[in-house]
Motif scaffolding. Structure first.
Motif, PDB file in Angstrom:
ATOM      1  N   GLY A 100      27.428  -6.152  -0.561  1.00 32.52           N
ATOM      2  CA  GLY A 100      26.546  -5.576  -1.582  1.00 32.52           C
ATOM      3  C   GLY A 100      27.080  -4.240  -2.055  1.00 32.52           C
ATOM      4  N   LYS A 101      27.371  -4.159  -3.335  1.00 35.49           N
ATOM      5  CA  LYS A 101      27.869  -2.915  -3.927  1.00 35.49           C
ATOM      6  C   LYS A 101      26.692  -1.965  -4.122  1.00 35.49           C
ATOM      7  N   ASP A 102      26.894  -0.698  -3.789  1.00 34.46           N
ATOM      8  CA  ASP A 102      25.888   0.351  -3.995  1.00 34.46           C
ATOM      9  C   ASP A 102      24.530  -0.007  -3.383  1.00 34.46           C
ATOM     10  N   GLU A 107      18.783  -5.958  -0.975  1.00 33.16           N
ATOM     11  CA  GLU A 107      18.022  -6.857  -1.842  1.00 33.16           C
ATOM     12  C   GLU A 107      18.452  -8.309  -1.614  1.00 33.16           C
ATOM     13  N   ILE A 108      19.767  -8.514  -1.502  1.00 30.49           N
ATOM     14  CA  ILE A 108      20.302  -9.859  -1.268  1.00 30.49           C
ATOM     15  C   ILE A 108      19.814 -10.376   0.089  1.00 30.49           C
ATOM     16  N   LEU A 109      19.882  -9.519   1.108  1.00 32.86           N
ATOM     17  CA  LEU A 109      19.426  -9.902   2.449  1.00 32.86           C
ATOM     18  C   LEU A 109      17.960 -10.308   2.441  1.00 32.86           C
ATOM     19  N   SER A 110      17.135  -9.570   1.712  1.00 31.32           N
ATOM     20  CA  SER A 110      15.702  -9.886   1.705  1.00 31.32           C
ATOM     21  C   SER A 110      15.448 -11.243   1.043  1.00 31.32           C
ATOM     22  N   SER A 140      17.311 -18.903  -5.943  1.00 31.91           N
ATOM     23  CA  SER A 140      16.494 -17.685  -6.015  1.00 31.91           C
ATOM     24  C   SER A 140      17.267 -16.422  -5.645  1.00 31.91           C
ATOM     25  N   VAL A 141      18.391 -16.557  -4.944  1.00 34.40           N
ATOM     26  CA  VAL A 141      19.142 -15.349  -4.575  1.00 34.40           C
ATOM     27  C   VAL A 141      19.767 -14.679  -5.799  1.00 34.40           C
ATOM     28  N   ASN A 142      19.905 -15.430  -6.888  1.00 31.09           N
ATOM     29  CA  ASN A 142      20.498 -14.881  -8.104  1.00 31.09           C
ATOM     30  C   ASN A 142      19.468 -14.302  -9.074  1.00 31.09           C
ATOM     31  N   GLU A 143      18.188 -14.503  -8.796  1.00 29.33           N
ATOM     32  CA  GLU A 143      17.156 -14.042  -9.717  1.00 29.33           C
ATOM     33  C   GLU A 143      16.994 -12.529  -9.630  1.00 29.33           C
ATOM     34  N   GLU A 144      16.841 -11.929 -10.799  1.00 26.29           N
ATOM     35  CA  GLU A 144      16.661 -10.469 -10.867  1.00 26.29           C
ATOM     36  C   GLU A 144      15.271 -10.087 -10.421  1.00 26.29           C
TER      37      GLU A 144
END
Length: 144
Positions: A100-102, A107-110, A140-144
């Protein structure tokens, strides 16, 4: 931009142990242009201090905080093993390599944690016939 792309979803990996799993997840993240080779070393360093086994057949190997400069972009690699592997005495079927950048990894982990918190979802992931079906379940991991 999508953190997970269809070419980084593997439905039946022949991986047989934890080290091989970490190495493969790291290799895929390097190949995706998300991390440097040094980040892969940091994934092994993280594992020495803290197991990345999460429960529900899931392990999420990732680098140490010191390696955050080795992250070039956010990306996810999803590997389902053909057979269970031993992860510090726990049975693992899913290995999720994460970069995860920055600070984006939290967020990805959650999002991954949400999917794997539902036993029904884990069953669907275990039963998915191929990488395409896995990718559809993980959308869903790609959803903003």
């Amino acid at each position: 931009m999508s953190v997970l792309t269809p070419d980084r979803v593997f439905a039946s990996s022949p991986i047989t142990d934890k080290d091989e799993a970490i190495r493969e997840a790291g290799r895929q993240l390097v190949g995706a242009g998300a991390v440097t080779d040094s980040y892969v070393d940091a994934m092994f360093d993280r594992e020495k201090t803290l197991s990345t086994y999460m429960g529900n057949f899931l392990a999420i190997p990732h680098g140490t905080n010191e390696a955050k400069d080795e992250v070039l972009d956010s990306a996810l690699v999803f590997i389902r093993t053909a057979a269970p592997i031993d992860w510090d005495g726990n049975e693992v079927r899913f290995v999720v390599g994460i970069a995860g950048k920055d600070g984006g990894h939290l967020e990805i982990l959650s999002k991954i944690a949400l999917i794997f918190s539902e036993e029904e979802e884990v069953e669907k992931l275990l039963a998915a016939p191929d990488a395409e079906a896995l990718y559809a379940l993980l959308g869903s991991v790609n959803e903003e």
